[in-house]
Design an enzyme around this catalytic site. Structure first.
Site, PDB file in Angstrom:
ATOM      1  N   TYR A 137       0.834  -1.202   0.000  1.00 22.70           N
ATOM      2  CA  TYR A 137       0.000   0.000   0.000  1.00 22.70           C
ATOM      3  C   TYR A 137       0.873   1.259   0.000  1.00 22.70           C
ATOM      4  CZ  TYR A 137      -4.029  -2.989   0.972  1.00 22.70           C
ATOM      5  OH  TYR A 137      -5.006  -3.951   0.889  1.00 22.70           O
ATOM      6  N   ASN A 160     -12.542   0.172  -5.514  1.00 22.96           N
ATOM      7  CA  ASN A 160     -12.224   0.007  -6.929  1.00 22.96           C
ATOM      8  C   ASN A 160     -13.460  -0.524  -7.665  1.00 22.96           C
ATOM      9  OD1 ASN A 160     -11.236  -0.686  -9.453  1.00 22.96           O
ATOM     10  ND2 ASN A 160      -9.818  -2.247  -8.707  1.00 22.96           N
ATOM     11  N   CYS A 168      -6.413  -4.421  -8.227  1.00 27.70           N
ATOM     12  CA  CYS A 168      -6.160  -4.034  -6.833  1.00 27.70           C
ATOM     13  C   CYS A 168      -5.789  -5.253  -5.985  1.00 27.70           C
ATOM     14  CB  CYS A 168      -7.367  -3.297  -6.253  1.00 27.70           C
ATOM     15  SG  CYS A 168      -8.911  -4.218  -6.343  1.00 27.70           S
ATOM     16  N   HIS A 169      -6.047  -6.465  -6.488  1.00 26.33           N
ATOM     17  CA  HIS A 169      -5.652  -7.666  -5.747  1.00 26.33           C
ATOM     18  C   HIS A 169      -4.133  -7.780  -5.634  1.00 26.33           C
ATOM     19  CE1 HIS A 169      -5.861  -8.973  -9.990  1.00 26.33           C
ATOM     20  NE2 HIS A 169      -4.855  -9.772  -9.679  1.00 26.33           N
ATOM     21  N   GLU A 195      -1.909 -16.054 -10.657  1.00 27.23           N
ATOM     22  CA  GLU A 195      -0.863 -15.287 -11.301  1.00 27.23           C
ATOM     23  C   GLU A 195       0.531 -15.781 -10.948  1.00 27.23           C
ATOM     24  OE1 GLU A 195      -1.391 -11.090 -10.794  1.00 27.23           O
ATOM     25  OE2 GLU A 195      -3.421 -11.124 -11.628  1.00 27.23           O
TER      26      GLU A 195
END
Length: 197
Positions: A137, A160, A168-169, A195
């Protein structure tokens, strides 16, 4: 304005699906469709996708209550909302490719009208966090031009309007823990695991 119902033969009364498709096409043609939506099954549960003529405006998780999301869109954008999957074909295909590890970035027009100010700056930075990578963050706050606005980054990510597509993950706490996520911690874990594979 033309009467969009006038040209429908009686046969459509017997086939509600064909009638809906024809009504949707007529509404689009007449400029009466401000927000098109559809749902998509995904590994993180059903997603609601909504788009304006400008582009994708909303992605919502099932836990966010799709009916409530549509009501909020009607209030914020326009009550002329219709289930119209055709407008969302490209993003649907790209999300399917993403969830099967065949796509790492999205190439669809986005409508950011639901975010402004610093929140918008944060959202514009998020696609720069590469697939399979994360930022804290505080790193996102610095990249968005306000290094001390760590909590505001958390708020921007929580609000979001385009999760998954605007990733945003990929924003985590400085100790590497997940932090909050609109889709829930399990959804964030699923996306980051996908991912990392």
């Amino acid at each position: 304005m033309t009467d969009i119902f006038a040209s429908f033969p009686v046969e459509y009364e017997l086939n509600p699906h064909r009638l809906h498709e024809r009504l949707t096409a007529a509404a689009e043609r007449e400029g009466l469709l401000d927000v098109a939506y559809r749902t998509l099954d995904s590994p993180v549960g059903p997603l609601l996708l909504a788009a304006t003529e400008r582009g994708l405006v909303k992605v919502a998780f099932d836990r966010q209550d799709h009916d409530a999301v549509l009501a909020a869109l009607a209030e914020a954008i326009s009550p002329r909302i219709l289930r119209a999957p055709a407008r969302l074909e490209t993003v649907t295909r790209q999300l399917d490719e993403y969830f099967t590890a065949g796509r790492q970035t999205f190439d669809v027009p986005l409508d950011f009208r639901l975010a402004r100010g610093f929140r918008l700056s944060v959202l514009e930075h998020l696609p720069e966090i590469g697939y399979g990578h994360t930022e804290s963050y505080s790193q996102v706050a610095a990249a968005a031009g306000s290094p001390k606005a760590v909590r505001a980054v958390g708020t921007a990510c929580a609000l979001n309007p385009l999760p998954v597509v605007v990733p945003c993950h990929r924003v985590v706490r400085s100790d590497g823990s997940y932090g909050q996520y609109a889709g829930g911690e399990e959804a964030k874990r699923v996306l980051l695991t996908l991912e990392a594979a």
